[in-house]
Design an enzyme around this catalytic site. Structure first.
Site, mmCIF file in Angstrom:
data_model
loop_
_atom_site.group_PDB
_atom_site.id
_atom_site.type_symbol
_atom_site.label_atom_id
_atom_site.label_comp_id
_atom_site.label_asym_id
_atom_site.label_seq_id
_atom_site.Cartn_x
_atom_site.Cartn_y
_atom_site.Cartn_z
ATOM 1 N N ARG A 174 61.583 27.207 32.126
ATOM 2 C CA ARG A 174 61.053 27.390 30.768
ATOM 3 C C ARG A 174 61.819 28.493 30.043
ATOM 4 O O ARG A 174 62.144 28.357 28.861
ATOM 5 C CB ARG A 174 59.567 27.732 30.806
ATOM 6 C CG ARG A 174 58.684 26.563 31.204
ATOM 7 C CD ARG A 174 57.214 26.920 31.089
ATOM 8 N NE ARG A 174 56.796 27.073 29.706
ATOM 9 C CZ ARG A 174 55.638 27.590 29.316
ATOM 10 N NH1 ARG A 174 54.786 28.047 30.223
ATOM 11 N NH2 ARG A 174 55.323 27.674 28.031
ATOM 12 N N CYS A 230 55.071 36.076 27.789
ATOM 13 C CA CYS A 230 55.104 34.824 28.564
ATOM 14 C C CYS A 230 54.935 33.677 27.573
ATOM 15 O O CYS A 230 55.585 33.678 26.531
ATOM 16 C CB CYS A 230 54.010 34.826 29.633
ATOM 17 S SG CYS A 230 52.357 35.174 29.004
#
Length: 265
Positions: A174, A230
């Site tokens: 990611r 995040c």
């Protein structure tokens, strides 16, 4: 004192136990699973309902609630400013870490996390209570009007220019933009380093030993300032717990994280 408690220690614990189970794929699962079975005496603290505010066009998928609203949610769970608290979930401590950071940031007594969470409790044959919680609420604790220890999107480049290091807690694919299962845009914030939260804990969600943590963090520990993000300000709290363990309690959270940042792209 360790930030984690064992199942054996929890059996004799006197304080409040908060069940933080949640699923990003099924937002109602945490409350449902709590009713189906939980550690006796625990109360459910839900990410979407209690640990996040209203979602808007910007601000991320799990924006922080107003501090007073979170204090009120804790009060409904019977948690005052000095209440001893143990947190647990079934996601390697992921959602428990969010509650840990929020309580600590607002000056509540620092909670501890059950090593291995719900899975460890059931594996050890711990007693299971079913149904809704019955708890006596307390008065909400007075807290700051604004969240301390955070960095907004508009501050990132200024902080980086002044020498701050930005850390992405998501998993490598990611971070590199190879996949993006949740947010509409893949990639990472320019200049950010990657330290996946799962590299900081063992299979039970317990932080690695300090020497191992220092090896993972490497030269980032030499930075004057660290800002962690995040996807939506949840898993980054595991990184912040690890940094606190290593003597860096002033590391900042970018609460909107990538889901906020990419909403402007």
């Amino acid at each position: 004192m360790s930030r984690f408690v064992t199942v054996a220690e929890l059996e004799t614990f006197e304080g409040r136990i908060l069940d933080c189970r949640f699923s990003l794929a099924d937002k109602s699962s945490g409350e449902r699973e709590f009713v189906e079975g939980h550690i006796p005496g625990s109360v459910h603290l839900d990410l979407a309902r209690d640990m996040a505010g209203p979602v808007a066009a910007h601000g991320g998928r799990h924006p922080l609630p107003a501090p007073a609203d979170f204090a009120a949610a804790l009060a409904r769970c019977g948690v005052a400013i000095d209440t001893a608290v143990v947190l647990y979930d079934d996601s390697q401590g992921l959602f428990a870490a969010r509650a840990w950071w929020m309580m600590r940031a607002l000056g509540f007594r620092e909670p501890r996390v059950l090593a291995g969470g719900w899975k460890a409790w059931t594996a050890a044959g711990g007693e299971i209570e079913r149904g809704a919680a019955s708890i006596t609420a307390c008065a909400p604790a007075p807290v700051a009007e604004r969240w301390p220890g955070i960095c907004g999107r508009d501050e990132l480049s200024v902080r980086q220019g002044a020498g701050a290091r930005l850390v992405d807690a998501r998993e490598g694919p990611r971070y590199r933009g190879e996949i993006e299962p949740i947010d509409p845009v893949a990639g990472h914030i320019p200049g950010a380093d990657n330290r996946p939260w799962k590299d900081l804990v063992d299979e039970h969600g317990v932080l690695l030993a300090p020497a191992a943590l220092r090896e993972v963090w490497g030269d980032l520990l030499e930075a004057d300032e660290l800002v962690v993000y995040c996807g939506s300000g949840v898993s980054a709290c595991v990184n912040l717990m690890a940094l606190a363990e290593l003597g860096h309690p002033s590391a900042q959270l970018y609460p909107g994280s990538w889901s906020d940042y990419c909403s402007y792209l």
